[in-house]
Motif scaffolding. Structure first.
Motif, PDB file in Angstrom:
ATOM      1  N   HIS A 200      42.310  37.740  46.159  1.00 38.63           N
ATOM      2  CA  HIS A 200      41.960  38.901  44.897  1.00 38.63           C
ATOM      3  C   HIS A 200      40.812  39.168  45.073  1.00 38.63           C
ATOM      4  N   LYS A 201      40.175  38.790  45.598  1.00 39.14           N
ATOM      5  CA  LYS A 201      38.165  39.652  45.220  1.00 39.14           C
ATOM      6  C   LYS A 201      38.758  40.262  46.661  1.00 39.14           C
ATOM      7  N   ARG A 202      39.196  39.227  48.088  1.00 38.26           N
ATOM      8  CA  ARG A 202      38.306  40.118  49.484  1.00 38.26           C
ATOM      9  C   ARG A 202      39.061  41.235  49.674  1.00 38.26           C
ATOM     10  N   TYR A 203      40.937  41.135  49.299  1.00 39.51           N
ATOM     11  CA  TYR A 203      41.848  42.575  49.267  1.00 39.51           C
ATOM     12  C   TYR A 203      42.110  43.093  48.119  1.00 39.51           C
ATOM     13  N   GLY A 204      42.250  42.196  46.614  1.00 43.57           N
ATOM     14  CA  GLY A 204      42.529  42.435  45.623  1.00 43.57           C
ATOM     15  C   GLY A 204      41.321  43.857  45.420  1.00 43.57           C
ATOM     16  N   THR A 205      40.438  43.785  44.610  1.00 43.11           N
ATOM     17  CA  THR A 205      39.431  44.540  44.593  1.00 43.11           C
ATOM     18  C   THR A 205      39.411  45.444  45.695  1.00 43.11           C
ATOM     19  N   LYS A 206      39.748  45.569  46.824  1.00 45.54           N
ATOM     20  CA  LYS A 206      39.684  46.795  47.770  1.00 45.54           C
ATOM     21  C   LYS A 206      40.608  47.411  47.411  1.00 45.54           C
ATOM     22  N   ILE A 207      41.990  47.097  46.937  1.00 50.14           N
ATOM     23  CA  ILE A 207      42.858  47.816  46.995  1.00 50.14           C
ATOM     24  C   ILE A 207      43.349  48.440  45.560  1.00 50.14           C
ATOM     25  N   VAL A 208      42.161  48.052  44.913  1.00 49.35           N
ATOM     26  CA  VAL A 208      42.343  48.782  43.101  1.00 49.35           C
ATOM     27  C   VAL A 208      41.419  49.692  43.125  1.00 49.35           C
ATOM     28  N   ARG A 209      40.295  49.784  43.918  1.00 49.33           N
ATOM     29  CA  ARG A 209      39.888  50.394  44.015  1.00 49.33           C
ATOM     30  C   ARG A 209      40.012  51.369  44.990  1.00 49.33           C
ATOM     31  N   ARG A 210      40.690  51.255  45.846  1.00 52.57           N
ATOM     32  CA  ARG A 210      41.473  52.336  46.612  1.00 52.57           C
ATOM     33  C   ARG A 210      42.679  53.410  46.146  1.00 52.57           C
ATOM     34  N   GLN A 211      43.016  52.510  45.853  1.00 54.71           N
ATOM     35  CA  GLN A 211      44.632  53.054  45.325  1.00 54.71           C
ATOM     36  C   GLN A 211      44.874  52.811  43.307  1.00 54.71           C
ATOM     37  N   ARG A 212      44.325  52.395  42.713  1.00 48.20           N
ATOM     38  CA  ARG A 212      44.127  52.876  41.434  1.00 48.20           C
ATOM     39  C   ARG A 212      42.904  54.068  40.328  1.00 48.20           C
ATOM     40  N   LYS A 213      44.063  54.690  40.342  1.00 46.80           N
ATOM     41  CA  LYS A 213      43.087  56.042  39.627  1.00 46.80           C
ATOM     42  C   LYS A 213      42.442  55.266  37.662  1.00 46.80           C
ATOM     43  N   ASN A 214      41.472  55.528  37.455  1.00 44.61           N
ATOM     44  CA  ASN A 214      41.167  55.718  36.095  1.00 44.61           C
ATOM     45  C   ASN A 214      41.273  53.731  36.033  1.00 44.61           C
ATOM     46  N   ALA A 215      40.290  52.787  37.277  1.00 46.33           N
ATOM     47  CA  ALA A 215      40.959  51.217  37.302  1.00 46.33           C
ATOM     48  C   ALA A 215      39.472  50.675  36.165  1.00 46.33           C
ATOM     49  N   THR A 216      40.604  49.208  35.268  1.00 51.77           N
ATOM     50  CA  THR A 216      39.116  49.380  34.845  1.00 51.77           C
ATOM     51  C   THR A 216      37.750  48.540  35.358  1.00 51.77           C
ATOM     52  N   GLN A 217      36.923  48.108  34.711  1.00 49.53           N
ATOM     53  CA  GLN A 217      35.981  47.491  35.543  1.00 49.53           C
ATOM     54  C   GLN A 217      36.974  46.170  36.246  1.00 49.53           C
ATOM     55  N   GLU A 218      36.934  45.322  34.806  1.00 47.73           N
ATOM     56  CA  GLU A 218      37.117  44.275  34.941  1.00 47.73           C
ATOM     57  C   GLU A 218      38.240  44.149  36.524  1.00 47.73           C
ATOM     58  N   ALA A 219      39.174  45.041  36.330  1.00 50.56           N
ATOM     59  CA  ALA A 219      40.164  45.076  37.821  1.00 50.56           C
ATOM     60  C   ALA A 219      39.564  45.131  38.699  1.00 50.56           C
ATOM     61  N   LEU A 220      38.744  46.125  38.973  1.00 50.15           N
ATOM     62  CA  LEU A 220      37.809  46.435  40.156  1.00 50.15           C
ATOM     63  C   LEU A 220      36.670  45.178  40.799  1.00 50.15           C
ATOM     64  N   ARG A 221      36.530  44.470  39.257  1.00 52.46           N
ATOM     65  CA  ARG A 221      35.982  43.084  39.351  1.00 52.46           C
ATOM     66  C   ARG A 221      36.449  41.868  39.763  1.00 52.46           C
ATOM     67  N   LYS A 222      37.672  41.704  39.435  1.00 52.63           N
ATOM     68  CA  LYS A 222      38.453  40.849  39.731  1.00 52.63           C
ATOM     69  C   LYS A 222      39.454  40.903  41.115  1.00 52.63           C
ATOM     70  N   GLY A 223      40.310  42.196  40.743  1.00 48.46           N
ATOM     71  CA  GLY A 223      41.087  42.439  41.587  1.00 48.46           C
ATOM     72  C   GLY A 223      41.675  41.572  41.713  1.00 48.46           C
ATOM     73  N   ASP A 224      42.590  40.237  40.676  1.00 50.66           N
ATOM     74  CA  ASP A 224      43.674  39.995  40.657  1.00 50.66           C
ATOM     75  C   ASP A 224      45.312  40.401  39.611  1.00 50.66           C
ATOM     76  N   ASP A 225      45.790  41.859  40.036  1.00 53.97           N
ATOM     77  CA  ASP A 225      46.913  42.708  39.070  1.00 53.97           C
ATOM     78  C   ASP A 225      47.242  43.305  39.772  1.00 53.97           C
ATOM     79  N   VAL A 226      46.985  43.456  41.172  1.00 51.26           N
ATOM     80  CA  VAL A 226      47.495  44.279  42.272  1.00 51.26           C
ATOM     81  C   VAL A 226      49.149  44.565  41.984  1.00 51.26           C
ATOM     82  N   LYS A 227      49.343  45.350  41.950  1.00 51.43           N
ATOM     83  CA  LYS A 227      50.852  46.265  41.646  1.00 51.43           C
ATOM     84  C   LYS A 227      51.682  46.202  43.217  1.00 51.43           C
ATOM     85  N   PHE A 228      52.843  45.626  43.344  1.00 47.74           N
ATOM     86  CA  PHE A 228      53.467  45.876  44.732  1.00 47.74           C
ATOM     87  C   PHE A 228      53.722  47.582  45.336  1.00 47.74           C
ATOM     88  N   GLU A 229      53.281  48.394  44.361  1.00 43.98           N
ATOM     89  CA  GLU A 229      53.312  49.565  44.751  1.00 43.98           C
ATOM     90  C   GLU A 229      51.731  50.001  45.758  1.00 43.98           C
TER      91      GLU A 229
END
Length: 313
Positions: free
Chosen positions: A170-199
């Motif tokens: 989640h830390k290594r890839y999840g945070t990167k994926i959220v940062r790059r692929q999710r518009k308006n990501a929450t701070q928590e999602a950006l920090r944890k990266g533990d809720d990456v959607k398959f899309e």
């Protein structure tokens, strides 16, 4: 259909018995020879695909030691296994630990899963000198196991991104994926990266930036890139769909089939074709097409047809 052993008779005999390579190409048992024909067909498929895609796949690069770190060596039985994550590789590593442990282990399933992945427990081909590497590639029986590419991908996604305990992923890839692929990501999602959607995961894989940045993680890297089947001649290609038969055939060739069987247990959580179909329902046809291109060589090389649920453009 049977081809002569490409290595002639320069295979030295271990402990007065035949090597797995001899047993494969010149079987002494009828039961082994029928299966040998099936594996010949699989080998031919790989060879033909490498030839047909030689422009993209065979830029005559020389393999580096780094390319050989997935190839586990068993000196005693003269075998090399290229492990592919999400294709029963934990159990195969356990079996290799039994085979190379010189009596230290007898039951693969008594070896804890995390211990099977400790790199010092198995010797890989990149740890040898160049002449030693070449000798083993020429004289040892080489095998790998493959799986339907998108089923393997969904299995990797489920394991690495939907399990709460995989925080390092989640830390290594999840945070990167959220940062790059999710518009308006929450701070928590950006920090944890533990809720990456398959899309989002798919969008990350097909993003050219990802490919340029660093090689894919081994859990979603193509088999073609992990095991180099166009540069290394694999004698046996096992399939996840026929895991038990293929695995026990290899153990038979190694002369240990009487006392060592491949561990089987029904995993209720394992990723199925139906499950994979569901995961792909929300992926746009454009993204499906791009993703298929990434894994296309694996589909062709190992004879997996284009999934019926795909809407390719």
């Amino acid at each position: 259909v049977m081809r002569r052993n490409p290595f002639g008779m320069d295979i030295c005999c271990r402990k007065g018995s035949r090597s797995p390579l001899q047993e494969l190409y010149n079987p002494t048992q009828v039961s082994l020879s029928n299966t040998a024909i099936l594996h010949q067909i699989r080998r031919d498929q790989v060879t033909d695909t490498c030839r047909a895609n030689s422009v993209s796949s065979r830029k005559r690069r020389v393999l580096t030691p780094n390319d050989l770190k997935h190839l586990v060596v068993d000196e005693d039985h003269e075998m090399i296994y290229c492990y592919v994550p999400k294709v029963a590789c934990t159990n195969w590593k356990r079996v290799m630990m039994v085979l190379t442990g010189r009596g230290k282990y007898s039951d693969p399933m008594e070896i804890p899963a995390n211990e099977a992945h400790v790199s010092s427990n198995l010797k890989t081909l990149n740890q040898y000198s160049i002449p030693e590497i070449n000798h083993r590639l020429k004289n040892y029986m080489k095998f790998l196991f493959v799986r339907e590419p998108f089923e393997r991908l969904v299995s990797a996604y489920r394991n690495k991104f939907t399990q709460k305990y995989n925080t390092s992923f989640h830390k290594r890839y999840g945070t990167k994926i959220v940062r790059r692929q999710r518009k308006n990501a929450t701070q928590e999602a950006l920090r944890k990266g533990d809720d990456v959607k398959f899309e989002e995961f798919v969008a990350y894989l097909i993003d050219p930036h990802t490919q340029r940045e660093e090689p894919f993680n081994e859990h979603w890297q193509t088999v073609y890139s992990l095991c180099h089947p166009c540069h290394i001649h694999y004698d046996l290609i096992g399939k996840y769909e026929t895991l038990e038969e293929d695995s026990n055939y290899i153990l038979q060739l190694a002369g240990v089939g009487n006392y060592l069987k491949f561990p089987t247990y029904a995993k209720s959580t394992r990723t199925t074709d139906e499950m994979t179909t569901e995961f792909f329902q929300n992926i746009s046809s454009q993204h499906q097409t791009q993703l298929y291109e990434v894994y296309k060589l694996d589909f062709l090389m190992f004879n997996y047809s284009v999934p019926s649920y795909l809407k390719l453009e």
